[in-house]
Design an enzyme around this catalytic site. Structure first.
Site, PDB file in Angstrom:
ATOM      1  CD  GLU A  52      -2.967  -0.780  -0.137  1.00  0.00           C
ATOM      2  OE1 GLU A  52      -3.068   0.373  -0.603  1.00  0.00           O
ATOM      3  OE2 GLU A  52      -3.561  -1.746  -0.643  1.00  0.00           O
ATOM      4  CB  CYS A 208     -14.113   1.445 -14.424  1.00  0.00           C
ATOM      5  SG  CYS A 208     -15.125   2.936 -14.409  1.00  0.00           S
ATOM      6  CB  CYS A 215     -18.434   0.219 -21.288  1.00  0.00           C
ATOM      7  SG  CYS A 215     -18.043   1.868 -20.629  1.00  0.00           S
ATOM      8  CB  CYS A 218     -17.941  -2.744 -17.213  1.00  0.00           C
ATOM      9  SG  CYS A 218     -18.457  -2.198 -15.561  1.00  0.00           S
ATOM     10  CB  CYS A 224     -22.502   2.128 -15.501  1.00  0.00           C
ATOM     11  SG  CYS A 224     -21.398   3.571 -15.447  1.00  0.00           S
TER      12      CYS A 224
END
Length: 312
Positions: A52, A208, A215, A218, A224
């Protein structure tokens, strides 16, 4: 929802049933998630924390080799804590934003001193560690310990902005409204919430995306809000670019590169050769010293931070 209304109220409450998003996105994740070392069980909470820190503003491809070397050298927080902070800066290599290396070193020291060398699972204890903010604390608690937290990185914020809000991009800085929306969308069950956090992040990273979104791949394209509205163009403040060439960041990087390669203090005359413009070079070096990334020594010499008094 019109684009004008979306701009005036950038993150309204979610218009969808949250559960309608969870299933498809998590199922997509199970099929398409990348096999990344910090997602494997053996990574543990320390591996998640290291990833992270490294992944902030740095692509996965650049992080992978440095992450592997870091964990091989410092498999536990106490291993890093025992080193000089300059070694963390040296091992950070060219990941950029090297203050993250100092912050990670400071977090490792605090973990060794306060928590017996184990990364704490408690969110409040995580956020109390040096260099750890709301996002990193939530990410470690969620990804390492399977807890229920809203994990809002750039990728997740973009997915929520498009899917639930109907705008192309989220605001430049995370807002309270975004946090409310993210909490409203969290699955109730802890393990599912942790999976949703990872899945929505991966969806933003792979499908995305900021540009050239796909798309057709997706799993929630049919619900969406942005796509259903005809993909209205972004109307908010200009998105921040990340210029590098010719900036103080570039000069700082070149100065640090010399110091990382050096096995002894480096004289000013050597550092003077890394950049042609003396005022900018001096400003960059002064900034590195002020940030604790470089230590000045007597005789116009410099080194990476040792954590000891500069007596040489």
């Amino acid at each position: 929802m019109t684009a004008t209304h979306a701009h005036a109220s950038p993150i309204p409450d979610s218009p969808q049933d949250p559960a309608a998003l969870h299933g498809p996105v998590i199922a997509w994740f199970e099929q398409h998630a990348r096999d990344l070392p910090w997602r494997r069980p053996e990574a543990g909470a320390w591996g998640v924390m290291v990833s992270e820190f490294m992944l902030q503003q740095t692509p996965v491809a650049r992080v992978l080799p440095v992450y592997e070397q870091w964990l091989a050298r410092w498999p536990r927080p106490a291993d890093l804590a025992a080193e000089e902070p300059g070694e963390a800066v040296r091992a950070w290599g060219r990941l950029g934003y090297p203050r993250r290396a100092l912050r990670l070193h400071g977090a490792a020291q605090a973990i060794a001193e306060r928590h017996g060398g184990e990364v704490p699972s408690d969110h409040a204890q995580l956020i109390a560690l040096p260099g750890i903010g709301e996002y990193t604390a939530a990410a470690v608690a969620s990804f390492a310990y399977g807890q229920r937290h809203a994990v809002l990185d750039t990728n997740v914020r973009r997915v929520l902005a498009r899917a639930s809000t109907g705008v192309q991009y989220p605001p430049n800085a995370t807002t309270a409204a975004e946090r409310r929306l993210a909490r409203a969308l969290l699955p109730v069950e802890e393990a599912t919430a942790a999976r949703w956090a990872a899945a929505s992040m991966e969806l933003g990273a792979l499908v995305c995306t900021a540009r050239n979104e796909d798309c057709g791949r997706c799993p929630i394209a049919d619900r969406c809000a942005w796509r259903l509205a005809g993909k209205p163009a972004h109307e908010g403040p200009a998105r921040r670019g990340q210029s590098y060439a010719g900036t103080d960041r570039q000069v700082r990087g070149r100065l640090l590169a010399v110091l990382r390669e050096a096995t002894s203090p480096v004289p000013q005359s050597v550092l003077d050769t890394v950049w042609h413009e003396p005022v900018q070079r001096a400003r960059a070096l002064d900034g590195l010293v002020a940030d604790g990334l470089v230590e000045p020594l007597d005789g116009g010499r410099y080194r990476l931070p040792s954590g000891r008094p500069a007596t040489r």
